[in-house]
Enzyme design. Sequence first.
Site, short mmCIF file in Angstrom:
data_model
loop_
_atom_site.label_atom_id
_atom_site.label_comp_id
_atom_site.label_asym_id
_atom_site.label_seq_id
_atom_site.Cartn_x
_atom_site.Cartn_y
_atom_site.Cartn_z
N VAL A 195 0.27 8.56 12.77
CA VAL A 195 0.03 8.99 11.39
C VAL A 195 -0.24 7.71 10.61
CG1 VAL A 195 0.95 10.14 9.36
CG2 VAL A 195 1.50 11.02 11.64
N HIS A 196 -1.52 7.48 10.28
CA HIS A 196 -1.95 6.20 9.72
C HIS A 196 -2.29 6.35 8.25
CE1 HIS A 196 -3.57 2.09 10.29
NE2 HIS A 196 -4.40 2.42 9.31
N CYS A 200 -5.91 2.25 4.40
CA CYS A 200 -5.81 0.90 3.85
C CYS A 200 -7.21 0.32 3.80
CB CYS A 200 -4.88 0.05 4.71
SG CYS A 200 -4.80 -1.70 4.21
N GLN A 229 -3.60 -2.15 13.74
CA GLN A 229 -2.79 -0.99 14.12
C GLN A 229 -3.67 0.23 14.34
OE1 GLN A 229 0.38 -0.44 11.20
NE2 GLN A 229 1.84 -1.15 12.72
N GLU A 244 -2.96 4.46 -0.07
CA GLU A 244 -3.20 3.04 -0.28
C GLU A 244 -2.01 2.36 -0.94
OE1 GLU A 244 -5.49 0.00 0.55
OE2 GLU A 244 -6.69 1.82 0.36
N GLY A 245 -1.57 1.23 -0.37
CA GLY A 245 -0.45 0.50 -0.95
C GLY A 245 0.85 1.29 -0.95
N ASP A 262 7.98 3.08 -1.89
CA ASP A 262 7.13 3.85 -1.00
C ASP A 262 7.04 5.26 -1.57
OD1 ASP A 262 5.89 5.24 1.08
OD2 ASP A 262 6.94 4.12 2.64
N ARG A 305 4.63 7.55 -0.54
CA ARG A 305 3.75 8.35 0.31
C ARG A 305 4.31 9.73 0.57
NH1 ARG A 305 2.91 4.23 5.20
NH2 ARG A 305 5.10 3.82 4.65
#
Length: 288
Positions: free
Chosen positions: A133-134, A137, A153, A177-178, A211, A213
């Site tokens: 799970v990417h 970026c 990665q 992002e970030g 974080d 996300r």
Amino acid sequence: LTEALTCPATNVGTDMFTYINPEIRERLIRDGKLRRINSDGEPVETDSAAGPGQHLNLLGPIPMPLARGSQHPTVRWYACVRSTELSEVEDLASTLREQGGQHLFSHLASSMAVNSILVIGKPEESDNPLVRVHSNCLTGDIFGSRRCECGPQLEAAIDRIAEDPQGGYLIYMAGHEGRGIGLWAKAATYLLQDAGEDTYQANQSLGLPDDSRDFSDAAILLKHFCHGRGIRLLTNNPKKLDDLAALGVKGIEQVKHVVGVDDFNLQYLKAKRDWGHKLADDDLDTPT
């Protein structure tokens, strides 16, 4: 479908938005290329009301040969968007049809976050497929920035999944992002890092979460494609495992995924380790 997607740009009005034209939409549904799943990953009627929980629309599979990494697999790509966001875009499209103008198309693209899942190999035959799970970026994945290890990665994950006997899934999360703060704020954190703060401190200095996300879409996709099977998750971040488990993903096994360490991102990776990532001292050895 090809004609609808390649209409001349001068034909503004309904032609401009034929990719969400009701006739095209019905054709995609009929061909099994567009479907809707609920928060448990189960199929629901495409025209049904959203109901409780989060619904996703899946468009695909779309064969796509990759040139990233060393394996160059041909994957099955699915684009995924939340039903609520798609509904908002369709409403906006109705307004833009009346106004016309090719330049207004950008309003559609900027109103919808589209995640992706790449099906690599035959993971449906695996008892515990390999999964990455990417988080997107731009600087690392696209520009090749060495301030983080995101680009390496991503490529290493594609290779590792392609090399696995039965393959697996790569989920690419838009809007991450970030660690969820967005590209503009991420640029500001880079300047703060250059002044001596680490990546987490820089977020805090801007008044933003460490974080932020949201992995709920990833969890829905894993439920849908894995059907309750366990997964081997390529990550060094225990929080990602905890978040996915809290969202109902079963049987997660962590698989260390360390790659791309160098002098440019060493302090960044040490900050990750200090904030909980499972990185040993020898994981942070830079190439000599």
